[in-house]
Write an enzyme that holds these catalytic residues in place. Structure first.
Site, short mmCIF file in Angstrom:
data_model
loop_
_atom_site.label_atom_id
_atom_site.label_comp_id
_atom_site.label_asym_id
_atom_site.label_seq_id
_atom_site.Cartn_x
_atom_site.Cartn_y
_atom_site.Cartn_z
N GLY A 7 0.80 -1.21 0.00
CA GLY A 7 0.00 0.00 0.00
C GLY A 7 0.83 1.27 0.00
O GLY A 7 2.06 1.25 0.08
N HIS A 8 0.14 2.39 -0.04
CA HIS A 8 0.82 3.69 -0.13
C HIS A 8 1.58 4.01 1.16
O HIS A 8 1.20 3.62 2.25
CB HIS A 8 -0.15 4.82 -0.49
CG HIS A 8 -1.30 4.99 0.46
ND1 HIS A 8 -2.40 5.74 0.13
CD2 HIS A 8 -1.53 4.53 1.71
CE1 HIS A 8 -3.25 5.74 1.15
NE2 HIS A 8 -2.74 5.00 2.11
N ASN A 9 2.72 4.68 0.98
CA ASN A 9 3.59 5.15 2.07
C ASN A 9 4.30 4.03 2.82
O ASN A 9 4.91 4.28 3.86
CB ASN A 9 2.82 5.99 3.10
CG ASN A 9 2.08 7.15 2.48
OD1 ASN A 9 2.49 7.68 1.45
ND2 ASN A 9 0.99 7.56 3.10
#
Length: 350
Positions: A256-258
């Site tokens: 996922g993001h980050n």
């Protein structure tokens, strides 16, 4: 057994050479000129073939080995059949893998599908894109505006390198890959179908349903990373999604993001890492591990297959279960539950 139509040996190696290259000890020096051109499982073997046996679990197979040479541990060597050149190593599988890399160098990195060199006339190179000499861009690939591909890197058919993305040198990007908003280091291998740099899963509740939270970060993939087929890596929302140097990611993994993944981690297939997860260095995740958002996994921690992680995992610990907990505790709880069920069954019969 290696199939020459797919993997032809670079050359034949003598058993004495293999001993010198791997640090193994050849039990009978008179066999040093035996040649090796193939590798096989211990149950197969054959002329000019090297096999290995590692650990007591497979010790019963050693008497039936019919290969030219065998890599095994000291404790197993005395049971090897006569006529087989025995190479004694404390780590037979690692030594065998070293021989494989030398014997079949093309297997270290996938090769061009079409056999083309340079830039295919059927590829699309956008204005301002830079393709260094020695790179291979296969048919149907698209290199976007301002993107760059380093020397020695292979870009497979129908792959899209998005605008202003950069890929380092001596890498491989397989067929049907999509790269967007990404910076890729040297010697990175990305297998077919991977999708890197797409939107993270960012939505906020609004008066008319969920509204998009724009994802304006990047994906940074450092040197010597390998990414499996059909794996997806979302770009960051504000900060970057980062994959650390030397990390190996299996097929069908969702990142996922980050997310920040440290150096030399190993992530098995079907894992899912939610947004803003942080993995330290040398972390190992078994298959189907799921990690909730904003969780931190310490350096050298290990998570057993199918673990569901909802709390931070301290450095060096081994966790298992759903919800995940220290492995010994998880196993004690499983044993206690099994015992409870057995007692209940006995009680119902009484």
């Amino acid at each position: 057994m290696t199939e020459p139509a797919f993997f032809a040996p670079a050359r034949r190696f003598e058993v004495g050479e293999i001993a010198a290259l791997t640090g193994a000890r050849l039990r009978d020096a008179s066999q040093e000129k035996i040649t090796i051109s193939r590798l096989a499982p211990a149950a197969e073997g054959g002329e000019e073939t090297l096999v290995f046996i590692d650990g007591r679990r497979h010790a019963s197979r050693i008497g039936s080995v019919r290969a030219a040479a065998l890599l095994c541990s000291e404790e197993l060597a005395e049971n090897a059949p006569d006529g087989v050149a025995v190479l004694v190593s404390p780590k037979p599988q690692q030594a065998f893998a070293m021989v494989a890399r030398l014997l079949f160098p093309e297997a270290n990195r996938p090769q061009p599908v079409t056999g083309e060199t340079g830039v295919s006339p059927r590829a699309v190179i956008a204005e301002g894109a830079v393709v260094e000499d020695g790179a291979i861009i296969e048919a149907g690939a698209v290199i976007g505006v301002g993107a760059s591909v380093g020397r020695g890197t292979i870009v497979g058919p129908n792959t899209v390198i998005g605008a202003r993305c950069s890929i380092g040198r001596d890498g491989y990007v397989g067929p049907n890959v999509m790269l967007q908003y990404a910076v890729i280091g040297d010697r990175v291998i990305i297998h077919p179908g991977a999708q890197i740099g797409q939107d993270g899963f960012g939505f906020l509740p609004g008066p008319n349903g969920f509204e998009k939270n724009p994802q304006i970060g990047r994906v940074i993939i450092q040197d010597d990373v390998e990414i499996g087929a059909n794996t997806t890596i979302d770009r960051g929302a504000l900060s970057d999604t980062i994959i650390g140097e030397g990390t190996k990611i299996d097929n069908l993994v969702q990142i996922g993001h980050n997310v920040h993944i440290g150096r030399r981690c190993v992530i098995a297939g079907l894992c899912g890492l939610s947004g803003s997860v942080k993995l330290g260095d040398y972390v190992m995740l078994g298959g189907q591990v799921g990690i909730a958002d904003h969780i931190t996994i310490g350096n050298r921690a290990q998570l057993a297959a199918s673990s569901g992680v909802m709390d931070d995992v301290p450095e060096g610990e081994r966790w298992a279960g759903v919800p995940a907990k220290p492995m010994r505790q998880a196993f004690r709880e499983i044993a206690a539950l099994r015992s409870l069920v057995q007692d209940m069954r006995k009680g119902s019969k009484g």
